[in-house]
Design a protein around this motif. Structure first.
Motif, PDB file in Angstrom:
ATOM      1  N   ARG A   5       0.860  -1.186   0.000  1.00  0.00           N
ATOM      2  CA  ARG A   5       0.000   0.000   0.000  1.00  0.00           C
ATOM      3  C   ARG A   5       0.895   1.235   0.000  1.00  0.00           C
ATOM      4  O   ARG A   5       1.792   1.349   0.829  1.00  0.00           O
ATOM      5  CB  ARG A   5      -0.882   0.000   1.240  1.00  0.00           C
ATOM      6  N   VAL A  29       0.858   5.222   0.544  1.00  0.00           N
ATOM      7  CA  VAL A  29      -0.018   6.216   1.162  1.00  0.00           C
ATOM      8  C   VAL A  29       0.790   7.469   1.480  1.00  0.00           C
ATOM      9  O   VAL A  29       1.957   7.394   1.869  1.00  0.00           O
ATOM     10  CB  VAL A  29      -0.708   5.639   2.423  1.00  0.00           C
ATOM     11  N   SER A  30       0.157   8.604   1.274  1.00  0.00           N
ATOM     12  CA  SER A  30       0.766   9.890   1.596  1.00  0.00           C
ATOM     13  C   SER A  30      -0.255  10.681   2.395  1.00  0.00           C
ATOM     14  O   SER A  30      -1.418  10.765   2.004  1.00  0.00           O
ATOM     15  CB  SER A  30       1.130  10.626   0.311  1.00  0.00           C
ATOM     16  N   ASP A  82       5.188  10.016   3.350  1.00  0.00           N
ATOM     17  CA  ASP A  82       5.051   9.236   2.116  1.00  0.00           C
ATOM     18  C   ASP A  82       5.561   7.841   2.429  1.00  0.00           C
ATOM     19  O   ASP A  82       6.770   7.635   2.586  1.00  0.00           O
ATOM     20  CB  ASP A  82       5.865   9.861   0.978  1.00  0.00           C
TER      21      ASP A  82
END
Length: 88
Positions: free
Chosen positions: A17, A19-20, A29
């Protein structure tokens, strides 16, 4: 050249995954890799800070752990801890 001695050389299908998110003081990040290799823990990569750790619930509860491995201040680490608690 001598023959290479491998301790292991395995391939595994993983779930990753990306994600930020923005915290109060920092942008995170992350790449979070879930695999069977690390006994249910996730490999968390900080792509901006070039740091990574194998993290499970026990690690999130350890005082100062995220601060140390990701080189974060206490408030920043708490934001990351809050997010990761939902995932790992």
């Amino acid at each position: 050249m001598s023959e290479r001695f491998f301790l292991y050389d395995e391939k595994e299908v993983t779930k990753t995954r990306f994600v930020s998110f923005l915290g109060e003081n920092q942008r995170f990040d992350l790449a979070i890799v879930q695999t069977d290799r690390h006994y249910g823990k996730s490999l968390v990569l900080d792509m901006q800070g070039s740091r990574f750790a194998i993290i499970g619930q026990d690690d999130l509860q350890e005082e100062g752990y995220l601060e140390h491995v990701f080189n974060l201040e206490e408030q920043e680490a708490e934001e990351l801890r809050s997010f990761l608690t939902e995932l790992v």
